[in-house]
Write an enzyme that holds these catalytic residues in place. Structure first.
Site, PDB file in Angstrom:
ATOM      1  N   GLY A  33       0.803  -1.217   0.000  1.00  0.00           N
ATOM      2  CA  GLY A  33       0.000   0.000   0.000  1.00  0.00           C
ATOM      3  C   GLY A  33       0.832   1.260   0.000  1.00  0.00           C
ATOM      4  O   GLY A  33       2.019   1.231  -0.339  1.00  0.00           O
ATOM      5  N   HIS A  38       2.473   4.494  -4.841  1.00  0.00           N
ATOM      6  CA  HIS A  38       3.225   5.610  -5.429  1.00  0.00           C
ATOM      7  C   HIS A  38       3.567   5.269  -6.874  1.00  0.00           C
ATOM      8  O   HIS A  38       3.110   4.241  -7.406  1.00  0.00           O
ATOM      9  CB  HIS A  38       4.463   5.917  -4.593  1.00  0.00           C
ATOM     10  CG  HIS A  38       5.356   4.720  -4.339  1.00  0.00           C
ATOM     11  ND1 HIS A  38       5.924   3.988  -5.361  1.00  0.00           N
ATOM     12  CD2 HIS A  38       5.767   4.128  -3.190  1.00  0.00           C
ATOM     13  CE1 HIS A  38       6.662   3.018  -4.850  1.00  0.00           C
ATOM     14  NE2 HIS A  38       6.572   3.063  -3.532  1.00  0.00           N
ATOM     15  N   GLY A  70       6.103   4.059  -8.280  1.00  0.00           N
ATOM     16  CA  GLY A  70       6.719   2.741  -8.506  1.00  0.00           C
ATOM     17  C   GLY A  70       5.651   1.665  -8.646  1.00  0.00           C
ATOM     18  O   GLY A  70       5.670   0.865  -9.593  1.00  0.00           O
ATOM     19  N   HIS A  71       4.703   1.661  -7.708  1.00  0.00           N
ATOM     20  CA  HIS A  71       3.597   0.702  -7.799  1.00  0.00           C
ATOM     21  C   HIS A  71       2.809   0.927  -9.091  1.00  0.00           C
ATOM     22  O   HIS A  71       2.408  -0.030  -9.764  1.00  0.00           O
ATOM     23  CB  HIS A  71       2.646   0.865  -6.610  1.00  0.00           C
ATOM     24  CG  HIS A  71       3.276   0.678  -5.261  1.00  0.00           C
ATOM     25  ND1 HIS A  71       3.371   1.687  -4.342  1.00  0.00           N
ATOM     26  CD2 HIS A  71       3.844  -0.415  -4.681  1.00  0.00           C
ATOM     27  CE1 HIS A  71       3.946   1.237  -3.245  1.00  0.00           C
ATOM     28  NE2 HIS A  71       4.264  -0.037  -3.422  1.00  0.00           N
ATOM     29  N   GLN A  74       7.296  -9.640   7.981  1.00  0.00           N
ATOM     30  CA  GLN A  74       8.565  -9.260   7.346  1.00  0.00           C
ATOM     31  C   GLN A  74       9.227  -8.070   8.029  1.00  0.00           C
ATOM     32  O   GLN A  74      10.259  -7.585   7.568  1.00  0.00           O
ATOM     33  CB  GLN A  74       8.373  -9.002   5.855  1.00  0.00           C
ATOM     34  CG  GLN A  74       7.616  -7.744   5.488  1.00  0.00           C
ATOM     35  CD  GLN A  74       7.344  -7.673   3.990  1.00  0.00           C
ATOM     36  OE1 GLN A  74       6.582  -8.459   3.438  1.00  0.00           O
ATOM     37  NE2 GLN A  74       8.008  -6.739   3.308  1.00  0.00           N
ATOM     38  N   VAL A 105      11.469   2.965 -10.616  1.00  0.00           N
ATOM     39  CA  VAL A 105      11.032   4.336 -10.920  1.00  0.00           C
ATOM     40  C   VAL A 105      11.752   5.281  -9.959  1.00  0.00           C
ATOM     41  O   VAL A 105      11.824   5.004  -8.753  1.00  0.00           O
ATOM     42  CB  VAL A 105       9.504   4.464 -10.763  1.00  0.00           C
ATOM     43  CG1 VAL A 105       9.057   5.912 -10.955  1.00  0.00           C
ATOM     44  CG2 VAL A 105       8.788   3.541 -11.746  1.00  0.00           C
ATOM     45  N   SER A 121       7.834   4.310  -0.349  1.00  0.00           N
ATOM     46  CA  SER A 121       6.906   4.780   0.692  1.00  0.00           C
ATOM     47  C   SER A 121       7.686   5.403   1.849  1.00  0.00           C
ATOM     48  O   SER A 121       7.201   6.311   2.517  1.00  0.00           O
ATOM     49  CB  SER A 121       6.070   3.616   1.222  1.00  0.00           C
ATOM     50  OG  SER A 121       5.506   2.893   0.153  1.00  0.00           O
ATOM     51  N   ARG A 122       8.885   4.897   2.099  1.00  0.00           N
ATOM     52  CA  ARG A 122       9.665   5.377   3.252  1.00  0.00           C
ATOM     53  C   ARG A 122      10.297   6.742   3.008  1.00  0.00           C
ATOM     54  O   ARG A 122      10.760   7.369   3.964  1.00  0.00           O
ATOM     55  CB  ARG A 122      10.745   4.361   3.627  1.00  0.00           C
ATOM     56  CG  ARG A 122      10.160   3.073   4.208  1.00  0.00           C
ATOM     57  CD  ARG A 122      11.230   2.194   4.835  1.00  0.00           C
ATOM     58  NE  ARG A 122      10.641   1.103   5.600  1.00  0.00           N
ATOM     59  CZ  ARG A 122      10.440  -0.138   5.148  1.00  0.00           C
ATOM     60  NH1 ARG A 122      10.798  -0.444   3.909  1.00  0.00           N
ATOM     61  NH2 ARG A 122       9.898  -1.063   5.914  1.00  0.00           N
TER      62      ARG A 122
HETATM   63  P1  AMP Z   1       6.108  -2.456  -1.421  1.00  0.00           P
HETATM   64  O1  AMP Z   1       4.724  -1.878  -1.353  1.00  0.00           O
HETATM   65  O2  AMP Z   1       7.177  -1.501  -0.997  1.00  0.00           O
HETATM   66  O3  AMP Z   1       6.212  -3.820  -0.781  1.00  0.00           O
HETATM   67  O4  AMP Z   1       6.376  -2.700  -2.968  1.00  0.00           O
HETATM   68  C1  AMP Z   1       5.486  -3.452  -3.752  1.00  0.00           C
HETATM   69  C2  AMP Z   1       6.145  -3.710  -5.072  1.00  0.00           C
HETATM   70  O5  AMP Z   1       6.463  -2.477  -5.706  1.00  0.00           O
HETATM   71  C3  AMP Z   1       7.468  -4.493  -4.933  1.00  0.00           C
HETATM   72  O6  AMP Z   1       7.552  -5.437  -5.979  1.00  0.00           O
HETATM   73  C4  AMP Z   1       8.491  -3.400  -5.076  1.00  0.00           C
HETATM   74  O7  AMP Z   1       9.732  -3.869  -5.580  1.00  0.00           O
HETATM   75  C5  AMP Z   1       7.823  -2.478  -6.075  1.00  0.00           C
HETATM   76  N1  AMP Z   1       8.393  -1.123  -5.997  1.00  0.00           N
HETATM   77  C6  AMP Z   1       8.568  -0.371  -4.885  1.00  0.00           C
HETATM   78  N2  AMP Z   1       9.173   0.805  -5.205  1.00  0.00           N
HETATM   79  C7  AMP Z   1       9.394   0.765  -6.541  1.00  0.00           C
HETATM   80  C8  AMP Z   1       9.996   1.676  -7.475  1.00  0.00           C
HETATM   81  N3  AMP Z   1      10.497   2.854  -7.103  1.00  0.00           N
HETATM   82  N4  AMP Z   1      10.057   1.305  -8.773  1.00  0.00           N
HETATM   83  C9  AMP Z   1       9.558   0.097  -9.176  1.00  0.00           C
HETATM   84  N5  AMP Z   1       8.978  -0.789  -8.351  1.00  0.00           N
HETATM   85  C10 AMP Z   1       8.893  -0.465  -7.054  1.00  0.00           C
END
Ligand code: AMP
Length: 284
Positions: free
Chosen positions: A31, A34, A36-37, A61, A177, A187-188
């Site tokens: 969630g 952003h 990247g998602h 995790q 991204v 997100s951080r």
């Molecule tokens: P998270 O919500 O952080 O667990 O990320 C969910 C998915 O989005 C994971 O497969 C991450 O590798 C991917 N993700 C997170 N940040 C980025 C980013 N900046 N660019 C591409 N994928 C991302």
């Protein structure tokens, strides 16, 4: 768009899509969606007739001293963003739907490659990741699953879990991204102060320096790692956690690189711990 909270409902909805001959594209997330998602969701949209996104902040995790409680959550905004991007199924399970009481779920072994780098800094992290991802794959059923290269070690371990267990999932890795200064969107990043944010480009600068050296023919990983450490070390608010160069196909850390290699870095700022990585041009 269907918003689904129950495990059985998500399984049934994904099954129903496949029964209509739709390919299911699945994007697991924690969630706080952003850019990247969004890139993963767009890719799934391009490839597949039906797109499913899960939003689950997986407690297993996070280590005991990590940011599970503080991790950003905004379910309403995430659901609206999914709607806007043309997602078909949003799975927003409460914890007991992923980890039902009294049921022993499969806990895939991350192995030696799960004990280094992120695994060394965050003991138990990849055990928690693989347990949740395995459960989500079980519910989603046969699908394409989209993961970011941003979390390269996670991507490696998920791919290996899928191949070792013969899961009916096609794992698709998607490029990182970045913001205009190269900082990987995360997100951080929201936890960084203005000053920390200004300095957070040091991860990408260090990785880019290593990539430039590799492009010029440098193969000695200690030289490449030193270049990353130098850049981070020159950044007042940054404290390096690790820098490393791995063989992209094995996640081993060779002395000299050959073939496909990737530089990785983890850095602690007062407000947040950040990770990033970059494929190295090695002519392999
Ligand atoms: P998270 O919500 O952080 O667990 O990320 C969910 C998915 O989005 C994971 O497969 C991450 O590798 C991917 N993700 C997170 N940040 C980025 C980013 N900046 N660019 C591409 N994928 C991302």
């Amino acid at each position: 768009m269907d918003v689904i909270a129950s495990a059985s409902g998500f399984r049934a909805a994904a099954d129903a899509r496949r029964a209509r001959d739709d390919t299911v594209g699945f994007v697991p997330t924690m969630g706080a969606l952003h850019a990247g998602h969004a890139s993963l969701i767009r890719r799934a949209r391009d490839d597949c007739a039906a797109v499913a996104v899960s939003v689950f902040v997986n407690p297993e995790q996070f280590g005991p001293n990590e940011d599970f409680a503080a991790y950003p959550r905004d379910e309403h905004r995430d659901i609206a963003a999914c709607e806007e991007m043309g997602v078909d199924l949003v799975f927003v399970p409460p914890e007991e739907e992923i980890y039902p009481t009294g049921i022993a779920l499969i806990e895939p072994e991350p192995g030696a490659e799960g004990e280094v780098l992120e695994g060394a800094s965050r003991p138990g992290h990849f055990r928690g990741v693989l347990k949740a991802v395995h459960r989500l794959f079980d519910l989603a059923g046969p699908c394409n699953a989209y993961f970011g290269e941003k979390d390269a070690q996670q991507l490696f371990l998920v791919r290996r879990m899928v191949s070792e267990r013969g899961l009916p999932v096609n794992v698709v890795g998607c490029p990182t991204v970045r913001e205009s200064d190269g900082l990987a969107v995360s997100s951080r990043n929201a936890f960084l102060s203005t000053e920390e944010r200004e300095q957070a480009g040091c991860l990408f600068l260090g990785l880019s320096e290593a990539a430039a050296l590799a492009r010029k023919g440098e193969r000695d990983t200690s030289v490449l790692v030193a270049a990353i450490a130098r850049e981070v070390g020159a950044t007042p608010l940054a404290k390096i956690d690790y820098a490393a160069v791995v063989d992209d196909r094995t996640f081993e850390q060779p002395r000299m690189i050959e073939g496909f290699a990737r530089a990785l870095v983890a850095v602690r700022f007062p407000g947040a711990r950040l990770i990033d990585n970059l494929a190295l041009p090695t002519g392999g």
